[in-house]
Scaffold this motif. Sequence first.
Motif, mmCIF file in Angstrom:
data_model
loop_
_atom_site.group_PDB
_atom_site.id
_atom_site.type_symbol
_atom_site.label_atom_id
_atom_site.label_comp_id
_atom_site.label_asym_id
_atom_site.label_seq_id
_atom_site.Cartn_x
_atom_site.Cartn_y
_atom_site.Cartn_z
ATOM 1 N N MET A 225 0.845 -1.177 0.000
ATOM 2 C CA MET A 225 0.000 0.000 0.000
ATOM 3 C C MET A 225 0.886 1.233 0.000
ATOM 4 O O MET A 225 1.864 1.304 0.716
ATOM 5 C CB MET A 225 -0.887 -0.011 1.245
ATOM 6 N N ARG A 226 0.523 2.244 -0.813
ATOM 7 C CA ARG A 226 1.360 3.434 -0.848
ATOM 8 C C ARG A 226 0.518 4.685 -0.947
ATOM 9 O O ARG A 226 -0.614 4.668 -1.411
ATOM 10 C CB ARG A 226 2.361 3.362 -1.991
ATOM 11 N N TYR A 227 1.083 5.789 -0.494
ATOM 12 C CA TYR A 227 0.412 7.073 -0.541
ATOM 13 C C TYR A 227 1.414 8.094 -1.047
ATOM 14 O O TYR A 227 2.504 8.246 -0.493
ATOM 15 C CB TYR A 227 -0.094 7.481 0.842
ATOM 16 N N ASP A 228 1.066 8.809 -2.112
ATOM 17 C CA ASP A 228 1.978 9.730 -2.783
ATOM 18 C C ASP A 228 1.856 11.112 -2.164
ATOM 19 O O ASP A 228 0.778 11.701 -2.139
ATOM 20 C CB ASP A 228 1.632 9.779 -4.281
ATOM 21 N N LEU A 229 2.958 11.620 -1.645
ATOM 22 C CA LEU A 229 2.973 12.942 -1.021
ATOM 23 C C LEU A 229 3.346 14.046 -1.995
ATOM 24 O O LEU A 229 3.238 15.214 -1.696
ATOM 25 C CB LEU A 229 3.977 12.941 0.146
ATOM 26 N N SER A 230 3.786 13.669 -3.196
ATOM 27 C CA SER A 230 4.391 14.658 -4.082
ATOM 28 C C SER A 230 3.437 15.764 -4.483
ATOM 29 O O SER A 230 3.847 16.873 -4.797
ATOM 30 C CB SER A 230 4.929 13.968 -5.338
ATOM 31 N N ALA A 231 2.121 15.498 -4.481
ATOM 32 C CA ALA A 231 1.165 16.507 -4.910
ATOM 33 C C ALA A 231 0.755 17.426 -3.765
ATOM 34 O O ALA A 231 0.057 18.407 -3.971
ATOM 35 C CB ALA A 231 -0.078 15.830 -5.487
ATOM 36 N N ASP B 203 4.211 -0.349 14.421
ATOM 37 C CA ASP B 203 3.427 0.766 13.903
ATOM 38 C C ASP B 203 3.749 2.032 14.681
ATOM 39 O O ASP B 203 4.608 2.029 15.580
ATOM 40 C CB ASP B 203 1.933 0.448 13.916
ATOM 41 N N ARG B 204 3.070 3.112 14.378
ATOM 42 C CA ARG B 204 3.401 4.406 14.968
ATOM 43 C C ARG B 204 3.115 4.463 16.463
ATOM 44 O O ARG B 204 3.675 5.308 17.174
ATOM 45 C CB ARG B 204 2.634 5.514 14.237
ATOM 46 N N ALA C 98 -3.979 2.607 9.055
ATOM 47 C CA ALA C 98 -4.462 3.542 10.067
ATOM 48 C C ALA C 98 -4.530 4.951 9.504
ATOM 49 O O ALA C 98 -5.514 5.672 9.686
ATOM 50 C CB ALA C 98 -3.551 3.509 11.292
ATOM 51 N N SER C 99 -3.502 5.333 8.795
ATOM 52 C CA SER C 99 -3.423 6.651 8.156
ATOM 53 C C SER C 99 -2.239 6.626 7.209
ATOM 54 O O SER C 99 -1.207 6.008 7.505
ATOM 55 C CB SER C 99 -3.217 7.751 9.202
ATOM 56 N N ALA C 100 -2.383 7.281 6.065
ATOM 57 C CA ALA C 100 -1.258 7.333 5.132
ATOM 58 C C ALA C 100 -0.020 7.893 5.809
ATOM 59 O O ALA C 100 1.093 7.420 5.591
ATOM 60 C CB ALA C 100 -1.624 8.188 3.927
ATOM 61 N N TYR C 101 -0.228 8.890 6.690
ATOM 62 C CA TYR C 101 0.903 9.547 7.342
ATOM 63 C C TYR C 101 1.528 8.688 8.429
ATOM 64 O O TYR C 101 2.550 9.064 8.996
ATOM 65 C CB TYR C 101 0.462 10.896 7.911
ATOM 66 N N TYR D 180 5.088 4.002 2.443
ATOM 67 C CA TYR D 180 4.927 2.557 2.368
ATOM 68 C C TYR D 180 4.848 1.997 3.791
ATOM 69 O O TYR D 180 5.204 2.670 4.771
ATOM 70 C CB TYR D 180 6.121 1.906 1.667
ATOM 71 N N GLN D 181 4.440 0.736 3.884
ATOM 72 C CA GLN D 181 4.497 0.015 5.147
ATOM 73 C C GLN D 181 5.098 -1.357 4.901
ATOM 74 O O GLN D 181 5.051 -1.874 3.789
ATOM 75 C CB GLN D 181 3.099 -0.145 5.754
ATOM 76 N N GLY D 182 5.677 -1.967 5.939
ATOM 77 C CA GLY D 182 6.187 -3.321 5.806
ATOM 78 C C GLY D 182 7.453 -3.556 6.596
ATOM 79 O O GLY D 182 8.143 -2.612 7.008
ATOM 80 N N THR D 183 7.784 -4.826 6.807
ATOM 81 C CA THR D 183 9.088 -5.134 7.383
ATOM 82 C C THR D 183 10.190 -4.740 6.413
ATOM 83 O O THR D 183 11.335 -4.526 6.821
ATOM 84 C CB THR D 183 9.200 -6.625 7.749
#
Length: 617
Positions: free
Chosen positions: A1-7, A381-382, A407-410, A432-435
């Motif tokens: 799962m990924r979340y793009d911050l560039s925009a 996790d956070r 939980a949240s992209a951030y 991203y998330q993961g080991t």
Amino acid sequence: MRYDLSARTPMRVLAAFVLAACSGAAAAQVYDPPVPAAVAARMNLTALGAQSGFDRFIVYYRDGSGNGAALPASVAASTAPAARTARLQALGGDLARVSAALGVKLAHVRGLATGGELVGVQGQRLPPAAAQRFMTQMLANPDVAYVEPDRRMTIKMVPNDTYWQYQWDYYETTAGMNLPAAWDIATGSGVAVAVLDTGITAHSDLAGQTVGGYDFISDVATARDGNGRDSNPNDEGDWFAANECGVSYSSNSSWHGSHVAGTIAALANNAKGIAGVAFGARVVPVRVLGKCGGMISDIADAIIWASGGGVSGVPANPNPAKVLNMSLGGGGACGVTFQSAINSARSRGTTVVVAAGNENQNVSNSSPANCTGVIAVAALDRKGNRASYSNFGTTVDVAAPGGDTAASAYDGILSTLNAGTTTQGTENYVFYQGTSMATPHVAGLVALMLSRSPSLSPDQVESTLKANVRAIPGICSGGCGAGLVDAGKTLAALGGGGGTPPPGNVFSSGTDVVIPDLGSASSSIAVSGRSGNAPSALKVYVRIVHSYRGDLQIDLVAPGGKSFRLKNASSTDSAANVDTSYTVNASTVTANSTWQLKVADKYSGDTGYIDLWSLTF
């Protein structure tokens, strides 16, 4: 799962925090006996809380012109030869008076361009209360305008990277890895970290941060570059269509290797993007994963090559890595091939860091995390809980931030990436998330450790990591290893300002010991748990901070009094500092008991201190 911050427009909270933190005036700490306000105004009293001891002070005299001001800027004009001659005469009398009053030996060191005079305390450091008494005694002469301790300044690293505020995994107190404290000690300089992954994409935050590399994918279809193995580790994309890789779904290219590389070594303080854990290190990109993954046969060759071993048909690696990051894995037992490759890398002194896996299962079923001699990393996790996806078990070594984008992209781990869905597009930054994300945090920390203490073996690296973790902040069912890695504590244990010395066969002392000008100093290490005599190739690592190392004669004194000369003094060696290892044949002396490092300053004019020294048996 990924979340793009560039925009997104980055929030500029870092600058606001820094300004807020610096805007308040520090409260003055007054040590016993209390200092009258008029006297306190002529000294830097708040500086006494900055460190535990002081051996140098800066003294300013009124210049005789009648300005009489107490601040250094007002007395800096007293640099004329006649004024300085008078000032030095006054200083000599004051030092004799204060020396008799306090029972310490004082000496003039040199004049400063600001008009101040540097004064040294010989043979000791004054604790804050004694330092206050020294300054008060100096100010008993009304012609002394101002006195302050000469303090040691160090890097206090908070980078100016625009997305720093999103890198909670580095600095948050709950589940961050306490990284800024480690940057005050090391940044990974001189260490190469091999990333065995999908390869690398061009990214401005990785510019100049990679060196060499190789593509080990031998299958042309998997490699997608038309020729199998070659010297170009460029990530050609690992996208696939439904039913192409034994699964019913499709997937875009992950650019996984670039994300891992960014966590390890992205540029810092370039007012852009993110900072890497070991931004002073260099990444050796080694491509082993392509379309549908990669084969153990290729990965095993890559492990050996990356660590400096020979592989038939492949040119020698000109940049052997002391750390391998493998954010990859599969099911089953370790197997002979993986284990042999790992053993080969370890035999060359390379530490192998591996992801525990993302199947929420016991790590005993995940390879190569279940191989012997690797550092297997679980993800938190956070909130400091074991991430829902992370593998667990008794053979997990340590845990590190891995994120939870559900939980949240951030709440994920932000790093360098590429916006292309199949082939490469523009650069960006993605959560991203993961080991896979937790592992480069540890690999980067290992690079910091080796930058500070290059002689550490893989076993010593692992032991030191485990000895300096902090407790898992949240819940970890099934086992998350020794705890959450603590970068600041780990680096401090290697001589960066305290902590515990590395366990195992390394015995060290990180206690600072002042070397007085034309004097001598010694530091002791108690060795225990060793049988018989010391080895014929005893390694002695010495780090001394000194402005003119040629002044120094260094001896190792073994239990029983036998002395080994490590370094002679030399009037022609004008370089600063000692930072080197010596080898001593100590086979005729017993190993256990107290060893001493004795340092004598043979020439006048410069001072320093023993920062760290260690014995490796």
